[in-house]
Design a protein around this motif. Structure first.
Motif, PDB file in Angstrom:
ATOM      1  N   UNK A  51       0.867  -1.184   0.000  1.00 39.12           N
ATOM      2  CA  UNK A  51       0.000   0.000   0.000  1.00 39.12           C
ATOM      3  C   UNK A  51       0.899   1.227   0.000  1.00 39.12           C
ATOM      4  N   UNK A  52       0.748   2.074  -1.008  1.00 40.32           N
ATOM      5  CA  UNK A  52       1.540   3.297  -1.122  1.00 40.32           C
ATOM      6  C   UNK A  52       0.579   4.485  -1.106  1.00 40.32           C
ATOM      7  N   UNK A  53       0.676   5.319  -0.069  1.00 43.96           N
ATOM      8  CA  UNK A  53      -0.193   6.480   0.077  1.00 43.96           C
ATOM      9  C   UNK A  53       0.656   7.739  -0.021  1.00 43.96           C
ATOM     10  N   UNK A  65      -2.915   0.310  -3.985  1.00 43.09           N
ATOM     11  CA  UNK A  65      -2.859  -0.931  -3.227  1.00 43.09           C
ATOM     12  C   UNK A  65      -2.718  -2.068  -4.220  1.00 43.09           C
ATOM     13  N   UNK A  66      -1.659  -2.850  -4.058  1.00 46.04           N
ATOM     14  CA  UNK A  66      -1.405  -3.947  -4.987  1.00 46.04           C
ATOM     15  C   UNK A  66      -1.124  -5.245  -4.271  1.00 46.04           C
ATOM     16  N   UNK A  67      -1.750  -6.311  -4.750  1.00 48.01           N
ATOM     17  CA  UNK A  67      -1.521  -7.648  -4.196  1.00 48.01           C
ATOM     18  C   UNK A  67      -0.253  -8.214  -4.805  1.00 48.01           C
ATOM     19  N   UNK A  82       6.157  -3.797  -9.585  1.00 39.77           N
ATOM     20  CA  UNK A  82       4.786  -3.283  -9.617  1.00 39.77           C
ATOM     21  C   UNK A  82       4.495  -2.653 -10.976  1.00 39.77           C
ATOM     22  N   UNK A  83       3.237  -2.368 -11.220  1.00 34.98           N
ATOM     23  CA  UNK A  83       2.812  -1.768 -12.489  1.00 34.98           C
ATOM     24  C   UNK A  83       3.469  -0.410 -12.704  1.00 34.98           C
ATOM     25  N   UNK A 100       3.884   7.134   2.372  1.00 41.33           N
ATOM     26  CA  UNK A 100       4.069   6.008   3.283  1.00 41.33           C
ATOM     27  C   UNK A 100       3.876   4.736   2.482  1.00 41.33           C
ATOM     28  N   UNK A 101       4.862   3.859   2.557  1.00 45.12           N
ATOM     29  CA  UNK A 101       4.821   2.557   1.916  1.00 45.12           C
ATOM     30  C   UNK A 101       4.638   1.518   3.010  1.00 45.12           C
ATOM     31  N   UNK A 102       3.639   0.651   2.838  1.00 45.68           N
ATOM     32  CA  UNK A 102       3.317  -0.316   3.887  1.00 45.68           C
ATOM     33  C   UNK A 102       3.094  -1.683   3.259  1.00 45.68           C
TER      34      UNK A 102
END
Length: 124
Positions: A51-53, A65-67, A82-83, A100-102
């Protein structure tokens, strides 16, 4: 990523002197990808999500949000890309952003949380 731009590589956790905060610069309108390299040591990680906000001036401007998937323990590192994204362009897009990267799994267990900043500058 453009062929004439080098990769930005940062090992995590970030050195203590940086206080867990990264800062880098991007040009407006460029394409980029986030490439992750990580190992799983003991237990299976089920449903790992990234999750990158992103905020600018205290206002949330983006949330991706990427799986990533499910990963079993192994000696070799997993590499996930990632894409492709594009930085915004124009006078209003320029400036400093905080983000924030989570990384968390299906059970909402957080494996890593990283605060960072970046600046979008005019294309020269």
């Amino acid at each position: 990523m453009s062929n004439n731009v080098e990769e930005i590589t940062t090992s995590l956790p970030v050195e203590e002197s940086k206080r867990g905060h990264l800062l880098f610069t991007l040009k407006e309108g460029v394409h980029y990808r986030l490439k992750l390299s990580f190992t799983v040591l003991h237990n299976i990680v089920s449903g790992l999500t990234c999750i990158n906000t992103v905020w600018k001036g205290g206002i949330q401007v983006d949330r991706i949000k990427g799986m990533l998937g499910t990963f079993a323990p192994q000696k070799d590192a997993y590499v996930e890309t990632l894409d492709e994204e594009t930085t915004p362009s124009g006078v209003l897009a320029r400036g400093i952003y905080k983000a924030k990267l989570k990384f968390e799994d299906d059970d909402k267990r957080c494996y890593l949380e990283l605060d960072y900043s970046f600046e979008i500058k005019k294309k020269s």
